[in-house]
Design a protein around this motif. Structure first.
Motif, PDB file in Angstrom:
ATOM      1  N   TYR A  98      -3.177  -6.072   1.589  1.00  0.00           N
ATOM      2  CA  TYR A  98      -2.271  -4.949   1.321  1.00  0.00           C
ATOM      3  C   TYR A  98      -1.192  -4.841   2.398  1.00  0.00           C
ATOM      4  CZ  TYR A  98      -6.736  -4.025  -0.970  1.00  0.00           C
ATOM      5  OH  TYR A  98      -7.901  -4.161  -1.682  1.00  0.00           O
ATOM      6  N   SER A  99      -1.046  -5.876   3.217  1.00  0.00           N
ATOM      7  CA  SER A  99      -0.074  -5.834   4.304  1.00  0.00           C
ATOM      8  C   SER A  99       1.302  -6.259   3.800  1.00  0.00           C
ATOM      9  CB  SER A  99      -0.514  -6.743   5.458  1.00  0.00           C
ATOM     10  OG  SER A  99      -0.136  -8.077   5.202  1.00  0.00           O
ATOM     11  N   SER A 100       2.292  -6.158   4.684  1.00  0.00           N
ATOM     12  CA  SER A 100       3.668  -6.518   4.319  1.00  0.00           C
ATOM     13  C   SER A 100       3.990  -7.978   4.621  1.00  0.00           C
ATOM     14  CB  SER A 100       4.652  -5.615   5.068  1.00  0.00           C
ATOM     15  OG  SER A 100       4.534  -5.814   6.465  1.00  0.00           O
TER      16      SER A 100
ATOM     17  N   THR B 292      -5.256  -6.430   6.523  1.00  0.00           N
ATOM     18  CA  THR B 292      -4.718  -5.213   7.121  1.00  0.00           C
ATOM     19  C   THR B 292      -5.855  -4.297   7.572  1.00  0.00           C
ATOM     20  OG1 THR B 292      -3.029  -3.504   6.833  1.00  0.00           O
ATOM     21  CG2 THR B 292      -4.565  -3.797   5.014  1.00  0.00           C
ATOM     22  N   TYR B 293      -5.461  -3.185   8.171  1.00  0.00           N
ATOM     23  CA  TYR B 293      -6.429  -2.210   8.704  1.00  0.00           C
ATOM     24  C   TYR B 293      -7.076  -1.418   7.576  1.00  0.00           C
ATOM     25  CZ  TYR B 293      -8.085   2.090  10.919  1.00  0.00           C
ATOM     26  OH  TYR B 293      -8.840   3.156  11.315  1.00  0.00           O
TER      27      TYR B 293
ATOM     28  N   LYS C  68       0.847  -1.194   0.000  1.00  0.00           N
ATOM     29  CA  LYS C  68       0.000   0.000   0.000  1.00  0.00           C
ATOM     30  C   LYS C  68       0.882   1.243   0.000  1.00  0.00           C
ATOM     31  CE  LYS C  68      -0.650  -0.207   5.036  1.00  0.00           C
ATOM     32  NZ  LYS C  68      -1.654  -0.379   6.094  1.00  0.00           N
TER      33      LYS C  68
ATOM     34  N   THR D 255      -3.715 -12.583   2.672  1.00  0.00           N
ATOM     35  CA  THR D 255      -3.683 -11.194   3.118  1.00  0.00           C
ATOM     36  C   THR D 255      -4.170 -10.310   1.983  1.00  0.00           C
ATOM     37  OG1 THR D 255      -2.340  -9.515   4.234  1.00  0.00           O
ATOM     38  CG2 THR D 255      -1.242 -10.840   2.542  1.00  0.00           C
TER      39      THR D 255
ATOM     40  N   HIS E 296      -5.388  -6.991  12.372  1.00  0.00           N
ATOM     41  CA  HIS E 296      -4.574  -5.817  12.696  1.00  0.00           C
ATOM     42  C   HIS E 296      -4.978  -5.339  14.098  1.00  0.00           C
ATOM     43  CE1 HIS E 296      -3.148  -1.659  12.586  1.00  0.00           C
ATOM     44  NE2 HIS E 296      -2.367  -2.009  11.583  1.00  0.00           N
TER      45      HIS E 296
END
Length: 360
Positions: free
Chosen positions: A275-277, A208-209, A128, A273, A240
């Motif tokens: 858009y998280s790492s 993700t958030y 993101k 997942t 998250h």
């Protein structure tokens, strides 16, 4: 916090820092920690070698359950007293400074001659938009963006998994590539050597958030759980820390918000997942990855995604639970060796490389 309050706060800090900079430099490390998991292995190794380590931690986010305990490590919460009194003194007089997030106070702490500072970012990559490329920056004033740049200039060196990641972070922080050192991710060292030979039939969903409250996460969790468990998979969810569910998900196992995902990730067959790492660490453990993005059109506008989102991670990108379950059931996944493109050096030894680079 209002812009004028931040300006005044930084002026006060700069005044104290300037006064303390007259004092001699000591062989010690001061850390400013938001999450901690990339800091703990380094701090523990330094403490074992006899180095004094001061850790200022975010009381809301720091994963103190996993923080090392050692007579050479001193923990101090980032309350207003420590921010104004102890932090500027220790940052001015410590030979080394280490951070793992954006720290606004750095704008008031220029790097002193004879000291080193390095950033061990809390993510191994990004899907993101972030930094100066985040959509929200268009709504912020020029003064705020100038302050962001000033903070980035005080990171010192920026530790990354590899130069492919460095190019991504360089653009987001407006930093030259020579600020980046490809040494790896300390928090993956222990788990890399501990990963089992055989994976469990475990699927982890780790979204993700989102600021958008219309995302129907409870419905997605319940449907994934039902469809995957009846196909013989274990199913767990890692939310998250900022996400709070408004209803119960009966029968679903959750990983606690303050618990590391690593011990589950190393034995999981799949991680889902968006858009998280997480994919940038899952790839080290040969964990299959699926990107579940039913809200891609909206999310790509706010907060935004990286330009090469569709090709950066070698994984299927799906928008429905049916297609997602089909990928998992029929083992449709990307090339599991793409970690070799993201990490320049052998995984499992990031901590020792960082200490060798900055302390020897």
């Amino acid at each position: 916090m209002k812009d004028y309050v931040i300006i005044f706060y930084l002026l006060v800090l700069r005044m104290f820092y300037s006064i303390y900079s007259i004092s001699p430099i000591k062989s010690q490390t001061t850390c400013i920690v938001t999450y901690g998991d990339n800091v703990w292995p380094i701090a523990h190794e330094l403490a074992n070698e006899g180095q004094r380590v001061y850790i200022f931690f975010d009381q809301r986010k720091a994963m103190l359950k996993e923080a090392p305990s050692h007579r050479n490590i001193i923990y101090r919460p980032l309350n207003i007293w420590n921010r104004l009194v102890h932090l500027p003194y220790l940052m001015a007089t410590s030979s080394h400074g280490m951070m793992d997030n954006y720290i606004v106070e750095l704008a008031a702490f220029p790097i002193r001659t004879g000291t080193q500072r390095f950033q061990v970012w809390h993510a191994a990559g990004a899907l993101k938009s972030f930094g100066l490329q985040a959509t929200q920056n268009k709504e912020r004033g020029a003064r705020a963006n100038k302050r962001f740049r000033n903070v980035y200039q005080q990171y010192g060196h920026f530790v990354v998994p590899g130069m492919k990641c460095a190019k991504q972070f360089s653009k987001a922080h407006a930093l030259p590539l020579d600020c980046f050192v490809p040494l790896g991710m300390p928090r993956t060292d222990y788990w890399y050597h501990l990963q089992p030979m055989k994976k469990d039939r475990l699927v982890i969903y780790a979204p993700t958030y989102r600021e958008n409250t219309d995302f129907e996460i409870i419905s997605y969790i319940q449907t994934m759980h039902e469809e995957l468990t009846k196909r013989g998979f274990q199913f767990m969810v890692k939310l998250h820390p900022a996400v709070k569910l408004t209803a119960n998900c009966e029968g679903v196992r959750f990983i606690e918000s303050d618990e590391s995902i690593m011990p589950y990730l190393i034995r999981a067959e799949w991680v889902i997942t968006d858009y998280s790492s997480i994919p940038f660490e899952a790839c080290l453990f040969r964990t299959k990855i699926a990107l579940f993005v039913p809200d891609f059109e909206a999310y790509s506008i706010v907060p935004g995604v990286v330009n090469d989102y569709a090709t950066l991670v070698d994984a299927p990108i799906v928008k429905s639970v049916d297609v997602l379950v089909d990928c998992i059931e029929h083992n449709i996944h990307g090339n599991l060796s793409w970690a070799s493109e993201w990490y320049d050096d052998a995984p499992g030894f990031a901590t020792s490389r960082i200490i060798e680079y900055f302390y020897r």
